[in-house]
Design an enzyme around this catalytic site. Structure first.
Site, mmCIF file in Angstrom:
data_model
loop_
_atom_site.group_PDB
_atom_site.id
_atom_site.type_symbol
_atom_site.label_atom_id
_atom_site.label_comp_id
_atom_site.label_asym_id
_atom_site.label_seq_id
_atom_site.Cartn_x
_atom_site.Cartn_y
_atom_site.Cartn_z
ATOM 1 N N SER A 79 0.824 -1.219 0.000
ATOM 2 C CA SER A 79 0.000 0.000 0.000
ATOM 3 C C SER A 79 0.855 1.266 0.000
ATOM 4 O O SER A 79 0.540 2.235 0.676
ATOM 5 C CB SER A 79 -0.961 0.011 1.203
ATOM 6 O OG SER A 79 -1.873 -1.050 1.106
ATOM 7 N N GLY A 80 1.960 1.252 -0.738
ATOM 8 C CA GLY A 80 2.769 2.449 -0.870
ATOM 9 C C GLY A 80 3.642 2.748 0.323
ATOM 10 O O GLY A 80 4.139 3.869 0.456
ATOM 11 N N ASP A 193 -13.349 -6.305 4.936
ATOM 12 C CA ASP A 193 -12.178 -7.070 4.497
ATOM 13 C C ASP A 193 -11.740 -8.073 5.565
ATOM 14 O O ASP A 193 -10.547 -8.241 5.822
ATOM 15 C CB ASP A 193 -11.026 -6.126 4.147
ATOM 16 C CG ASP A 193 -10.084 -6.715 3.104
ATOM 17 O OD1 ASP A 193 -10.473 -7.700 2.445
ATOM 18 O OD2 ASP A 193 -8.968 -6.192 2.954
#
Length: 352
Positions: A79-80, A193
């Site tokens: 995620s960066g 999630d």
């Protein structure tokens, strides 16, 4: 195989994605170097939520500053950004430090801010604690509780056979349900999630819900969503179809997660193939069109089989709530002291 009914269609030619206008990171940073997105403000001194409806938000840990934290090792990347194991120089306490470069696509940045807001405001022993957060020179640093036992997915990989036994899952299930009940009833949040890699464990055997990047905060507990986010393979049928959904979508994901942990493999298996799904769309069509998976009655107790069936109801209105499932016979079938996950974890190795 039949095409799924409803809005879902297989094949790349059917996919249409509307790409919103991207805002640069500079649009969110003030002249003083403070990152602001909506009601959340971050700078090198810490985090502040400027218009909070809840009065129960815990105060940030004033004993933590970035300069006090030293890196022990890298835990993971994604995620960066990167997640590091860090240690406080003066107290010797350990934390998980998630460091994200905010010069990333806006959708991912919004998810990170969403995760931060939810974590910072949550006060529940079954949700991973957020101690503090900072913004400095294009980086957001989030200080989180370090769950030294890894995730349920990690634990499964180390076991032989690679599954978690039913009694242990009974203890896990109760803790996750308590976390979901808090999120659904108190915070009005759909996690969206729930899966083995997002349920973390510490050396005491405590299980906590993590990763709120795609969670949805609803105005009230009766509201529903209609966005398509999260890990598709754990989505309920109504979510795969792109329809509206509510808290009951988390219950489906929980049932699928527990069944996967019990079986040691993802419950939806392609017919006549040992190599996994060759076509992602066929898997999604199976989730929509076919009967849900069940726990084999010759391998598991009637209580476990009943619990899984209750969660994996294709009609969301037929799924019990987290609070209702806490009264299910399976949840209280096994002793927490005897079957806690701590006994499945390897001995703790002292940090250098």
């Amino acid at each position: 195989m039949r095409r799924a009914r409803g809005k879902f269609k297989g094949g790349n030619s059917a996919l249409r994605v509307n790409v919103p206008k991207e805002n640069a990171i500079s649009d969110y940073v003030t002249a003083s170097g403070t990152f602001q997105d909506g009601d959340i403000m971050l700078n090198k001194e810490g985090i502040r939520v400027v218009s909070q409806t809840q009065t129960s938000t815990p105060a940030a840990n004033g004993n933590i500053s970035l300069s006090d934290l030293e890196t022990v090792k890298v835990l993971g990347k994604g995620s960066g950004g990167v997640v590091q194991l860090v240690r406080h120089k003066w107290t010797n306490e350990t934390y998980a430090l998630k460091v994200i470069h905010m010069n990333i696509e806006e959708t991912t940045r919004k998810q990170i801010v969403q995760e931060l807001k939810i974590n910072h405001a949550s006060q529940c022993p079954y949700v991973v604690i957020c101690y503090h957060a900072f913004y400095n020179n294009g980086l957001i640093s989030i200080v989180l509780e370090y769950m030294d036992g890894g995730s349920l997915a990690d634990i499964m990989k180390e076991l032989e056979p690679k599954c978690i036994k039913e009694p242990n899952l009974g203890v896990v299930c109760k803790q996750v349900l308590l976390g979901l009940m808090y999120l659904h009833q108190t915070r009005h949040i759909i996690h969206r999630d729930i899966k083995p890699s997002n349920l973390l464990v510490n050396h005491k055997g405590e299980v906590k819900i993590s990763d709120f990047g795609v969670s949805a905060v609803l105005a009230n507990s009766m509201a529903v969503r209609d966005t398509f986010v999260g890990t598709c393979t754990y989505m309920s049928p109504e979510r795969v179809l792109g329809g509206t959904y509510g808290f009951d979508s988390d219950i489906w994901s929980l049932g699928l997660t527990l069944l996967e942990c019990a079986l040691g493999k993802y419950p939806y298996q392609p017919p006549g193939s040992e190599e996994g799904w060759m076509n992602f769309y066929e898997l999604l069509q199976t989730i929509v069109d076919q009967p849900p998976p069940v726990a084999p009655a010759d391998q598991f107790s009637p209580e476990f089989c009943s619990f899984i069936s209750a969660c994996l109801q294709k009609d969301p209105k037929c799924r019990p709530t987290a609070a209702e499932l806490l009264n299910h016979p399976f949840v209280n079938k096994y002793d927490e002291e005897e079957y806690g996950l701590a006994k499945l974890l390897p001995p703790l190795v002292p940090l250098a």
